[in-house]
Design a protein around this motif. Sequence first.
Motif, PDB file in Angstrom:
ATOM      1  N   VAL A   1     -44.087 -27.858   8.826  1.00 58.35           N
ATOM      2  CA  VAL A   1     -43.030 -28.030   7.831  1.00 58.35           C
ATOM      3  C   VAL A   1     -42.369 -26.671   7.638  1.00 58.35           C
ATOM      4  CG1 VAL A   1     -42.589 -28.523   5.393  1.00 58.35           C
ATOM      5  CG2 VAL A   1     -44.221 -29.912   6.675  1.00 58.35           C
ATOM      6  N   ALA A   2     -41.072 -26.667   7.550  1.00 60.40           N
ATOM      7  CA  ALA A   2     -40.358 -25.398   7.381  1.00 60.40           C
ATOM      8  C   ALA A   2     -40.782 -24.725   6.079  1.00 60.40           C
ATOM      9  CB  ALA A   2     -38.857 -25.636   7.382  1.00 60.40           C
ATOM     10  N   ALA A   3     -40.958 -23.419   6.138  1.00 61.97           N
ATOM     11  CA  ALA A   3     -41.297 -22.675   4.924  1.00 61.97           C
ATOM     12  C   ALA A   3     -40.174 -22.813   3.907  1.00 61.97           C
ATOM     13  CB  ALA A   3     -41.527 -21.206   5.259  1.00 61.97           C
ATOM     14  N   PRO A   4     -40.512 -23.005   2.646  1.00 62.64           N
ATOM     15  CA  PRO A   4     -39.465 -23.153   1.639  1.00 62.64           C
ATOM     16  C   PRO A   4     -38.725 -21.847   1.397  1.00 62.64           C
ATOM     17  CG  PRO A   4     -41.609 -23.055   0.591  1.00 62.64           C
ATOM     18  CD  PRO A   4     -41.858 -23.097   2.070  1.00 62.64           C
ATOM     19  N   THR A   5     -37.499 -21.962   0.971  1.00 66.21           N
ATOM     20  CA  THR A   5     -36.703 -20.818   0.534  1.00 66.21           C
ATOM     21  C   THR A   5     -36.308 -21.049  -0.914  1.00 66.21           C
ATOM     22  OG1 THR A   5     -34.569 -21.764   1.151  1.00 66.21           O
ATOM     23  CG2 THR A   5     -35.783 -20.569   2.865  1.00 66.21           C
ATOM     24  N   LEU A   6     -35.866 -20.009  -1.572  1.00 69.22           N
ATOM     25  CA  LEU A   6     -35.445 -20.153  -2.959  1.00 69.22           C
ATOM     26  C   LEU A   6     -34.325 -21.175  -3.101  1.00 69.22           C
ATOM     27  CD1 LEU A   6     -35.463 -16.415  -4.146  1.00 69.22           C
ATOM     28  CD2 LEU A   6     -37.207 -18.160  -4.577  1.00 69.22           C
ATOM     29  N   ALA A   7     -33.481 -21.257  -2.082  1.00 74.99           N
ATOM     30  CA  ALA A   7     -32.338 -22.178  -2.149  1.00 74.99           C
ATOM     31  C   ALA A   7     -32.763 -23.644  -2.158  1.00 74.99           C
ATOM     32  CB  ALA A   7     -31.400 -21.915  -0.966  1.00 74.99           C
ATOM     33  N   ASP A   8     -34.016 -23.921  -1.798  1.00 75.76           N
ATOM     34  CA  ASP A   8     -34.495 -25.308  -1.783  1.00 75.76           C
ATOM     35  C   ASP A   8     -34.774 -25.846  -3.187  1.00 75.76           C
ATOM     36  OD1 ASP A   8     -34.443 -25.290   0.982  1.00 75.76           O
ATOM     37  OD2 ASP A   8     -36.545 -24.689   1.163  1.00 75.76           O
ATOM     38  N   PHE A   9     -34.756 -24.979  -4.189  1.00 81.80           N
ATOM     39  CA  PHE A   9     -35.174 -25.375  -5.526  1.00 81.80           C
ATOM     40  C   PHE A   9     -34.024 -25.274  -6.520  1.00 81.80           C
ATOM     41  CE2 PHE A   9     -38.903 -23.974  -3.265  1.00 81.80           C
ATOM     42  CZ  PHE A   9     -39.882 -24.887  -3.632  1.00 81.80           C
ATOM     43  N   THR A  10     -33.915 -26.297  -7.337  1.00 85.23           N
ATOM     44  CA  THR A  10     -32.996 -26.267  -8.477  1.00 85.23           C
ATOM     45  C   THR A  10     -33.850 -26.429  -9.726  1.00 85.23           C
ATOM     46  OG1 THR A  10     -31.212 -27.254  -7.187  1.00 85.23           O
ATOM     47  CG2 THR A  10     -31.026 -27.348  -9.599  1.00 85.23           C
ATOM     48  N   LEU A  11     -33.866 -25.433 -10.564  1.00 86.93           N
ATOM     49  CA  LEU A  11     -34.751 -25.437 -11.728  1.00 86.93           C
ATOM     50  C   LEU A  11     -33.999 -25.872 -12.981  1.00 86.93           C
ATOM     51  CD1 LEU A  11     -36.710 -22.099 -11.180  1.00 86.93           C
ATOM     52  CD2 LEU A  11     -37.156 -24.368 -10.225  1.00 86.93           C
TER      53      LEU A  11
ATOM     54  N   LEU B   1     -40.143 -19.212 -10.188  1.00 83.93           N
ATOM     55  CA  LEU B   1     -40.946 -19.893  -9.172  1.00 83.93           C
ATOM     56  C   LEU B   1     -42.238 -19.144  -8.873  1.00 83.93           C
ATOM     57  CD1 LEU B   1     -38.523 -21.231  -6.412  1.00 83.93           C
ATOM     58  CD2 LEU B   1     -40.088 -22.559  -7.835  1.00 83.93           C
ATOM     59  N   SER B   2     -42.172 -17.846  -8.749  1.00 84.25           N
ATOM     60  CA  SER B   2     -43.356 -17.070  -8.371  1.00 84.25           C
ATOM     61  C   SER B   2     -44.361 -16.961  -9.508  1.00 84.25           C
ATOM     62  CB  SER B   2     -42.947 -15.677  -7.893  1.00 84.25           C
ATOM     63  OG  SER B   2     -42.301 -14.950  -8.923  1.00 84.25           O
ATOM     64  N   HIS B   3     -43.975 -17.338 -10.719  1.00 84.43           N
ATOM     65  CA  HIS B   3     -44.901 -17.341 -11.849  1.00 84.43           C
ATOM     66  C   HIS B   3     -45.269 -18.755 -12.291  1.00 84.43           C
ATOM     67  CE1 HIS B   3     -43.482 -13.189 -12.011  1.00 84.43           C
ATOM     68  NE2 HIS B   3     -44.499 -12.908 -12.792  1.00 84.43           N
TER      69      HIS B   3
ATOM     70  N   ASP C   1     -51.427 -25.318  -4.794  1.00 83.64           N
ATOM     71  CA  ASP C   1     -50.182 -24.645  -5.182  1.00 83.64           C
ATOM     72  C   ASP C   1     -49.241 -24.531  -3.991  1.00 83.64           C
ATOM     73  OD1 ASP C   1     -51.247 -24.320  -7.730  1.00 83.64           O
ATOM     74  OD2 ASP C   1     -52.064 -22.348  -7.277  1.00 83.64           O
ATOM     75  N   SER C   2     -49.770 -24.130  -2.840  1.00 82.67           N
ATOM     76  CA  SER C   2     -48.931 -24.018  -1.642  1.00 82.67           C
ATOM     77  C   SER C   2     -48.374 -25.374  -1.221  1.00 82.67           C
ATOM     78  CB  SER C   2     -49.738 -23.409  -0.487  1.00 82.67           C
ATOM     79  OG  SER C   2     -50.056 -22.061  -0.745  1.00 82.67           O
ATOM     80  N   LEU C   3     -49.204 -26.416  -1.321  1.00 83.29           N
ATOM     81  CA  LEU C   3     -48.751 -27.751  -0.935  1.00 83.29           C
ATOM     82  C   LEU C   3     -47.588 -28.213  -1.797  1.00 83.29           C
ATOM     83  CD1 LEU C   3     -52.184 -29.488  -0.268  1.00 83.29           C
ATOM     84  CD2 LEU C   3     -50.370 -29.076   1.414  1.00 83.29           C
ATOM     85  N   ARG C   4     -47.663 -27.963  -3.096  1.00 85.36           N
ATOM     86  CA  ARG C   4     -46.582 -28.398  -3.977  1.00 85.36           C
ATOM     87  C   ARG C   4     -45.287 -27.658  -3.679  1.00 85.36           C
ATOM     88  NH1 ARG C   4     -49.682 -28.669  -9.756  1.00 85.36           N
ATOM     89  NH2 ARG C   4     -50.821 -26.939  -8.856  1.00 85.36           N
ATOM     90  N   LEU C   5     -45.394 -26.380  -3.357  1.00 80.19           N
ATOM     91  CA  LEU C   5     -44.185 -25.622  -3.033  1.00 80.19           C
ATOM     92  C   LEU C   5     -43.642 -26.011  -1.664  1.00 80.19           C
ATOM     93  CD1 LEU C   5     -45.383 -22.270  -4.554  1.00 80.19           C
ATOM     94  CD2 LEU C   5     -43.310 -23.491  -5.235  1.00 80.19           C
ATOM     95  N   LEU C   6     -44.512 -26.300  -0.704  1.00 79.90           N
ATOM     96  CA  LEU C   6     -44.048 -26.784   0.593  1.00 79.90           C
ATOM     97  C   LEU C   6     -43.387 -28.154   0.472  1.00 79.90           C
ATOM     98  CD1 LEU C   6     -47.062 -25.652   2.780  1.00 79.90           C
ATOM     99  CD2 LEU C   6     -44.686 -24.975   3.162  1.00 79.90           C
ATOM    100  N   HIS C   7     -43.823 -28.930  -0.519  1.00 80.63           N
ATOM    101  CA  HIS C   7     -43.231 -30.238  -0.787  1.00 80.63           C
ATOM    102  C   HIS C   7     -41.946 -30.117  -1.591  1.00 80.63           C
ATOM    103  CE1 HIS C   7     -43.311 -34.443  -2.610  1.00 80.63           C
ATOM    104  NE2 HIS C   7     -43.376 -34.664  -1.318  1.00 80.63           N
TER     105      HIS C   7
END
Length: 565
Positions: free
Chosen positions: A47-57, A80-82, A90-96
């Motif tokens: 799975v492609a590593a996530p980038t900050l642009a993948d997230f809308t908070l 995101l980092s906190h 934790d990694s799985l949720r961010l990869l998802h």
Amino acid sequence: MSASPATLGHRRALRFWGWGYADEVLDADEETRLADLVSLLGGGSPVAAPTLADFTLPAPRITPPASLQDICSASLYDRLSHALGKSLADSLRLLHRTVPAVPDQVVFPHDETQLEAVLDWANSVRAAVIPFGGGTSVCGGVEADIRGDYDGVLSVDLQYMNRVLDIDRSSRAALIEGGALGPELEAALKPAGLTLRHFPQSFQFSTLGGWIATRAGGHYATQYTHIDDFVENLRMLTPRGVLETRRLPGSGAGPSPDRMLIGSEGTLGFITRAWMRVQDRPRYRASASVRFPDMAQATRAVRAVSQAALFPSNCRLLDPAEALLNGVGDGTTALLVLAFESADHPLDAWLARALELMADHGGRWDAEAAQRSLRGQDDSAGAEHRQGAAGTWRDQFLRAPYYRNYLTPRGVMADTFETAITWDRFDAFYTGVRAALERAIREATGADGLLSCRFTHVYPDGPAPYFTFYARGTDQGDMQAMLDRWRHIKRAANAAVTGLGGTVTHHHAVGRDHRPAGYDEQVPALFREAFAGARAVLDPQGMMNPGVLVDTPSRGAVAGGVLGN
């Protein structure tokens, strides 16, 4: 104070979805070995590593007052980092690309005055407060998904409170701020010829305050095993004010306030500074790698050493599978990595007696390598103690957390859990835990995994076994399915170690992940109620790290974290 677009912090950027610095990569040899493991376990394309642009908070629910705006950040990276720690979940949720919750604001206080103002602000806006050191929690200890009826969440990062403030050379003690990373405090102590000599696997990225708050285990396999052993006094800022203990080498004046604060996991307040017992830097080192035909004989040998008052600095026993997976064995023998160190005296007698005990229990070693270690035990003569199997294992140990960055996106679960048990119950415990985990892995994945064990620490009355497992998470890139499989295995691990008489954690803390089927079953209900009463005195509004160790009824009951989902 000017901020970069990404963060208000001053440290090198970390990989927000995995382990280590954002710009670190594995070398070609590591990737080749890990690719073989992925193939063996049936993983798939990454799975492609996530980038900050993948997230809308979501927009922050709370806004800092003008007096605190310069130390608060609502940047995408900071939030995101906190939001999570560094566990597999934790990694799985961010990869998802799915994060249960993020802090509304990340706060970077520079001193206690600012930190006190942050607590006052949090109380006025009904916000939960999560202390954040290095963010290396692997048990849900820093995540922002706190539940309850809070109107906001603050993650408070102490990285600017990172100084060694004073050194008492005559007493061999140092006053250190809670936000100091391991390398920072060691660099400050080195000119004085001193060291804290506490090296957890997360040493590079974790802080003194985090070690104390989680009762972290460190370098020493015997005698000085936990950070507890080094704490001379503590200063904690609680919502009710400062709680500072008296600096003493020892005291019998009733229950120890230090002991209540150590291991409190951010639920009582912030550990802002502590006087720590430090040591002269070791000058002499000697080591040997000892092989045994089976785990039973090796265990008896380790027990003999632990009860002989030799106090080796390293006494890591690797079962045959652990030795194989770390490239220091062929899977047919157990390996003991044995080492001694001293700032005062040569170690010939200590190593010689330990090897006699090894021979009594069927151990075999390279006699010439052991002699080379003794000849080179003075640091001025070389580093023989870092050669051979011991050096290979040490390198693997330090690199292991980085391997998840490769394995997890490819659908392979790699995780660990640690515990402790008395010697009289170890054999049945080792067999029982292995059987329970092998069964859970088959139930969750439909296939066998790989399971290994090593001793991280040993005591006269028992060892601290540390289990590692690898299993197929998914071959379809479905991180949510992989997370569900991990939850099943994690529950089984917690239930197995506590059901067979061990502790749910020896040094990784409780957090939210170890409460269900673990801590709440292990610790007597009356004690948990007493601790909750102490917390109610120090934190009447229940704002500090809700859901870790205790619930906060006045602000909404916590369901138990990720494993309760």
